[in-house]
Design a protein around this motif. Sequence first.
Motif, PDB file in Angstrom:
ATOM      1  N   ASN A   1       0.813  -1.217   0.000  1.00 13.84           N
ATOM      2  CA  ASN A   1       0.000   0.000   0.000  1.00 13.84           C
ATOM      3  C   ASN A   1       0.846   1.266   0.000  1.00 13.84           C
ATOM      4  N   GLY A   2       2.169   1.100  -0.117  1.00 14.20           N
ATOM      5  CA  GLY A   2       3.042   2.252  -0.271  1.00 14.20           C
ATOM      6  C   GLY A   2       3.616   2.829   1.008  1.00 14.20           C
ATOM      7  N   TYR A   3       3.386   2.178   2.142  1.00 10.56           N
ATOM      8  CA  TYR A   3       3.980   2.677   3.377  1.00 10.56           C
ATOM      9  C   TYR A   3       5.488   2.452   3.341  1.00 10.56           C
ATOM     10  N   SER A   4       6.237   3.381   3.920  1.00 12.31           N
ATOM     11  CA  SER A   4       7.686   3.224   4.010  1.00 12.31           C
ATOM     12  C   SER A   4       8.004   2.112   4.998  1.00 12.31           C
ATOM     13  N   TRP A   5       9.244   1.637   4.994  1.00 17.02           N
ATOM     14  CA  TRP A   5       9.625   0.586   5.945  1.00 17.02           C
ATOM     15  C   TRP A   5       9.470   1.080   7.370  1.00 17.02           C
ATOM     16  N   LYS A   6       9.751   2.383   7.587  1.00 18.68           N
ATOM     17  CA  LYS A   6       9.677   2.963   8.929  1.00 18.68           C
ATOM     18  C   LYS A   6       8.233   2.986   9.441  1.00 18.68           C
ATOM     19  N   ILE A   7       7.317   3.450   8.621  1.00 21.16           N
ATOM     20  CA  ILE A   7       5.902   3.483   9.007  1.00 21.16           C
ATOM     21  C   ILE A   7       5.372   2.057   9.170  1.00 21.16           C
ATOM     22  N   THR A   8       5.786   1.161   8.283  1.00 22.99           N
ATOM     23  CA  THR A   8       5.370  -0.238   8.381  1.00 22.99           C
ATOM     24  C   THR A   8       5.809  -0.839   9.703  1.00 22.99           C
ATOM     25  N   LEU A   9       7.036  -0.561  10.104  1.00 22.48           N
ATOM     26  CA  LEU A   9       7.528  -1.076  11.380  1.00 22.48           C
ATOM     27  C   LEU A   9       6.738  -0.481  12.541  1.00 22.48           C
ATOM     28  N   LEU A  10       6.492   0.812  12.507  1.00 23.51           N
ATOM     29  CA  LEU A  10       5.729   1.458  13.574  1.00 23.51           C
ATOM     30  C   LEU A  10       4.314   0.888  13.674  1.00 23.51           C
ATOM     31  N   ARG A  11       3.722   0.569  12.535  1.00 19.11           N
ATOM     32  CA  ARG A  11       2.363   0.024  12.518  1.00 19.11           C
ATOM     33  C   ARG A  11       2.297  -1.428  12.989  1.00 19.11           C
ATOM     34  N   ASN A  12       3.391  -2.172  12.872  1.00 19.77           N
ATOM     35  CA  ASN A  12       3.330  -3.614  13.103  1.00 19.77           C
ATOM     36  C   ASN A  12       4.234  -4.164  14.194  1.00 19.77           C
ATOM     37  N   TYR A  13       5.104  -3.360  14.776  1.00 18.98           N
ATOM     38  CA  TYR A  13       6.072  -3.880  15.741  1.00 18.98           C
ATOM     39  C   TYR A  13       5.389  -4.519  16.951  1.00 18.98           C
ATOM     40  N   TRP A  14       4.553  -3.750  17.661  1.00 18.50           N
ATOM     41  CA  TRP A  14       3.918  -4.304  18.861  1.00 18.50           C
ATOM     42  C   TRP A  14       2.948  -5.414  18.512  1.00 18.50           C
ATOM     43  N   LYS A  15       2.297  -5.286  17.365  1.00 19.04           N
ATOM     44  CA  LYS A  15       1.406  -6.364  16.933  1.00 19.04           C
ATOM     45  C   LYS A  15       2.185  -7.662  16.780  1.00 19.04           C
TER      46      LYS A  15
END
Length: 77
Positions: A19-33
């Motif tokens: 969906n075009g998220y950067s690796w940084k945003i992707t990590l922030l969105r999924n790390y705790w999950k």
Amino acid sequence: HCLVARAVCRREIDGDRGNGYSWKITLLRNYWKSKVKQEWLSGKYSNIPSQSSLPEKSMYPMDVDTWGEILEAELER
């Protein structure tokens, strides 16, 4: 860190990247999950006596497919 999170949350990480998220945003969105999902999948919360005995960080907003994976893992135990 993205690769570690992806080992547990492949569908979620690949979806965010697609969906075009950067690796940084992707990590922030999924790390705790990924942390919480790994604990559930490993059976850490399989034999708890009550909801009040769950650690504070045992829950995280997850989609139906993720909870389905967790349920399947529990049924196999």
